[in-house]
Design a protein around this motif. Structure first.
Motif, PDB file in Angstrom:
ATOM      1  N   GLN A 239     -19.841  42.608  35.546  1.00  0.00           N
ATOM      2  CA  GLN A 239     -18.505  42.915  35.043  1.00  0.00           C
ATOM      3  C   GLN A 239     -18.089  44.359  35.295  1.00  0.00           C
ATOM      4  O   GLN A 239     -16.922  44.718  35.144  1.00  0.00           O
TER       5      GLN A 239
ATOM      6  N   ARG B 257     -15.464  46.055  40.623  1.00  0.00           N
ATOM      7  CA  ARG B 257     -14.136  45.640  41.079  1.00  0.00           C
ATOM      8  C   ARG B 257     -13.901  46.159  42.495  1.00  0.00           C
ATOM      9  O   ARG B 257     -13.679  47.358  42.712  1.00  0.00           O
TER      10      ARG B 257
ATOM     11  N   GLU C  29     -11.912  46.437  46.232  1.00  0.00           N
ATOM     12  CA  GLU C  29     -10.512  46.492  46.663  1.00  0.00           C
ATOM     13  C   GLU C  29     -10.412  46.155  48.137  1.00  0.00           C
ATOM     14  O   GLU C  29     -11.312  46.475  48.912  1.00  0.00           O
TER      15      GLU C  29
ATOM     16  N   ILE D 197      -8.047  39.514  46.058  1.00  0.00           N
ATOM     17  CA  ILE D 197      -9.176  39.063  45.226  1.00  0.00           C
ATOM     18  C   ILE D 197      -8.671  38.686  43.833  1.00  0.00           C
ATOM     19  O   ILE D 197      -7.922  39.450  43.211  1.00  0.00           O
ATOM     20  N   ASP D 198      -9.091  37.518  43.373  1.00  0.00           N
ATOM     21  CA  ASP D 198      -8.789  37.102  41.996  1.00  0.00           C
ATOM     22  C   ASP D 198      -9.970  37.572  41.129  1.00  0.00           C
ATOM     23  O   ASP D 198     -11.064  37.012  41.190  1.00  0.00           O
ATOM     24  N   TYR D 199      -9.739  38.615  40.341  1.00  0.00           N
ATOM     25  CA  TYR D 199     -10.829  39.226  39.582  1.00  0.00           C
ATOM     26  C   TYR D 199     -11.316  38.340  38.426  1.00  0.00           C
ATOM     27  O   TYR D 199     -12.386  38.559  37.877  1.00  0.00           O
ATOM     28  N   GLN D 200     -10.518  37.337  38.063  1.00  0.00           N
ATOM     29  CA  GLN D 200     -10.981  36.389  37.037  1.00  0.00           C
ATOM     30  C   GLN D 200     -12.115  35.520  37.586  1.00  0.00           C
ATOM     31  O   GLN D 200     -12.981  35.065  36.854  1.00  0.00           O
TER      32      GLN D 200
ATOM     33  N   CYS E 102     -13.966  36.429  40.608  1.00  0.00           N
ATOM     34  CA  CYS E 102     -14.974  37.208  41.356  1.00  0.00           C
ATOM     35  C   CYS E 102     -16.237  37.421  40.520  1.00  0.00           C
ATOM     36  O   CYS E 102     -16.156  37.801  39.357  1.00  0.00           O
TER      37      CYS E 102
ATOM     38  N   GLY F 208     -18.709  39.352  41.813  1.00  0.00           N
ATOM     39  CA  GLY F 208     -19.273  40.625  42.256  1.00  0.00           C
ATOM     40  C   GLY F 208     -20.498  40.517  43.135  1.00  0.00           C
ATOM     41  O   GLY F 208     -21.356  41.389  43.117  1.00  0.00           O
TER      42      GLY F 208
ATOM     43  N   SER G  15     -17.887  51.900  39.600  1.00  0.00           N
ATOM     44  CA  SER G  15     -18.384  50.528  39.564  1.00  0.00           C
ATOM     45  C   SER G  15     -19.784  50.376  40.149  1.00  0.00           C
ATOM     46  O   SER G  15     -20.622  49.691  39.574  1.00  0.00           O
TER      47      SER G  15
END
Ligand code: SF4
Ligand code: SF4
Length: 342
Positions: free
Chosen positions: A177, A180, A182, A212-215, A217, A219, A240
């Motif tokens: 989490q 993130r 880019e 990217i849909d971070y909901q 992803c 990672g 991050s």
């Protein structure tokens, strides 16, 4: 100063690897006792990978160890992304297909990755961590890491094999989490490679640019590795990559406390990405050998030094940050003495 044992291997063959397994086992022969229940933590390799840990080497190590201790088994936990390694039954089948069927194989977080125990640690990121439940049946760990690069942390060694590797799915999600990525719109060509490779379908192409849909992803960093135009970036100055390294180390801290642990780092087939990558990778450097130590910090530092830190660096990522943080948590010390095994 910690001791790190070093067995040089310049060329691989089944015979050399079997001999190497026997030789390196001598470094922990007095460490484990007859009453120990030892979890041998390793990564069985994703389907399509050809450079994962040699089962011949691991078998030789297992055979030496299991004669000495009460119980020994090969263990791992499930991964977050969809695939054979995300369910225990298919994960075990893959392990057997990759040649590891000579020993009991246990996936510690159960069929779906949701069987976990919580361990209190009270550290910067986590008060408690979520670890594969099956670890409670073992009082000792022999961690065998394949040294590789890694999409986000730069370097994957013992700290990552333990910390990320033994987290349950929920634990792995918590560690990721921090993270993130880019897309740089000036570099993205909209080719769709990242979209088709993303294991959780978190990438879409809009107006010829990836998004990217971070909901969704998780990672995993795969999009960084596969993008032919280097358009997927860890933002400069963002914390991050450091955060992820700290989180992995805090997991390692919780898992290792109150357990007897010994570490083997295998510096053979040293590839730019870890063994989760489902394709043939070319090693970055020549084979080096195998290291053994009781100190997880010293062994990862020695591995980084022997390969060369420059092979693991990327923009915004210091691969040795995890080692510094582990020393700060008193997991071990960076000062080491290399002792060659003949
Ligand atoms: S692989 Fe790279 S260039 Fe291609 S769509 Fe994805 S980010 Fe853009
Ligand atoms: S890091 Fe990239 S490839 Fe991995 S889940 Fe996120 S968007 Fe997909």
């Amino acid at each position: 100063m910690s001791e790190v044992y070093f067995l040089k291997i310049k060329k691989q063959s089944p015979k050399i690897l079997a001999e190497a397994g026997k030789k390196i086992s001598k470094v922990f022969s007095n460490f484990f006792d007859s009453g120990d229940k030892v979890a041998i933590k390793l990564h069985f390799g994703e389907r399509g990978s050809q450079t994962y840990l040699s089962p011949i080497l691991v078998r030789a190590i297992y055979q030496k160890l299991q004669k000495k201790v009460e119980k020994a088994a090969l263990v791992d936990c499930n991964v977050l992304y969809k695939g054979e390694r995300s369910f225990a039954s298919s994960h075990k089948k893959l392990a057997r297909d990759h040649g590891f069927g000579f020993a009991p194989i246990l996936i510690l977080d159960g069929e779906k990755g949701d069987e976990e125990i919580k361990i209190k640690i009270n550290k910067k990121h986590f008060k408690e961590i979520k670890v594969g439940k099956g670890i409670k049946d073992f009082n000792a760990i022999l961690n065998i890491s394949h040294i590789t690069g890694h999409g986000i942390t730069g370097f994957g060694g013992a700290l990552k094999n333990v910390g990320m590797g033994l987290g349950s799915k929920g634990g792995k999600l918590e560690m990721h989490q921090a993270f993130r990525l880019e897309i740089n719109p000036d570099l993205c060509q909209g080719c769709g490679t990242c979209q088709s490779e993303c294991p959780v379908k978190a990438i879409s192409i809009k107006n010829d640019k990836a998004q990217i849909d971070y909901q969704k992803c998780i990672g995993c960093g795969k999009c960084i590795s596969v993008c032919p135009f280097e358009a997927v970036e860890i933002p400069w100055g963002a914390s991050s990559a450091k955060d992820l390294q700290e989180r992995i180390v805090e997991y390692a801290f919780g898992i290792l406390k109150q357990r007897k642990t010994f570490f083997l780092n295998v510096l053979l087939n040293i590839t730019p990405q870890c063994d989760c990558v489902r394709e043939k990778q070319k090693p970055m450097v020549k084979d080096i050998g195998i290291l053994g130590s009781q100190d997880i910090v010293a062994i990862d530092k020695a591995s980084l030094d022997l390969v060369g830190k420059n092979y693991f660096e990327k923009p915004g990522v210091d691969p040795s940050f995890q080692i510094d943080y582990a020393q700060k948590l008193n997991l071990g010390e960076k000062d080491y003495k290399l002792i060659e095994i003949k």
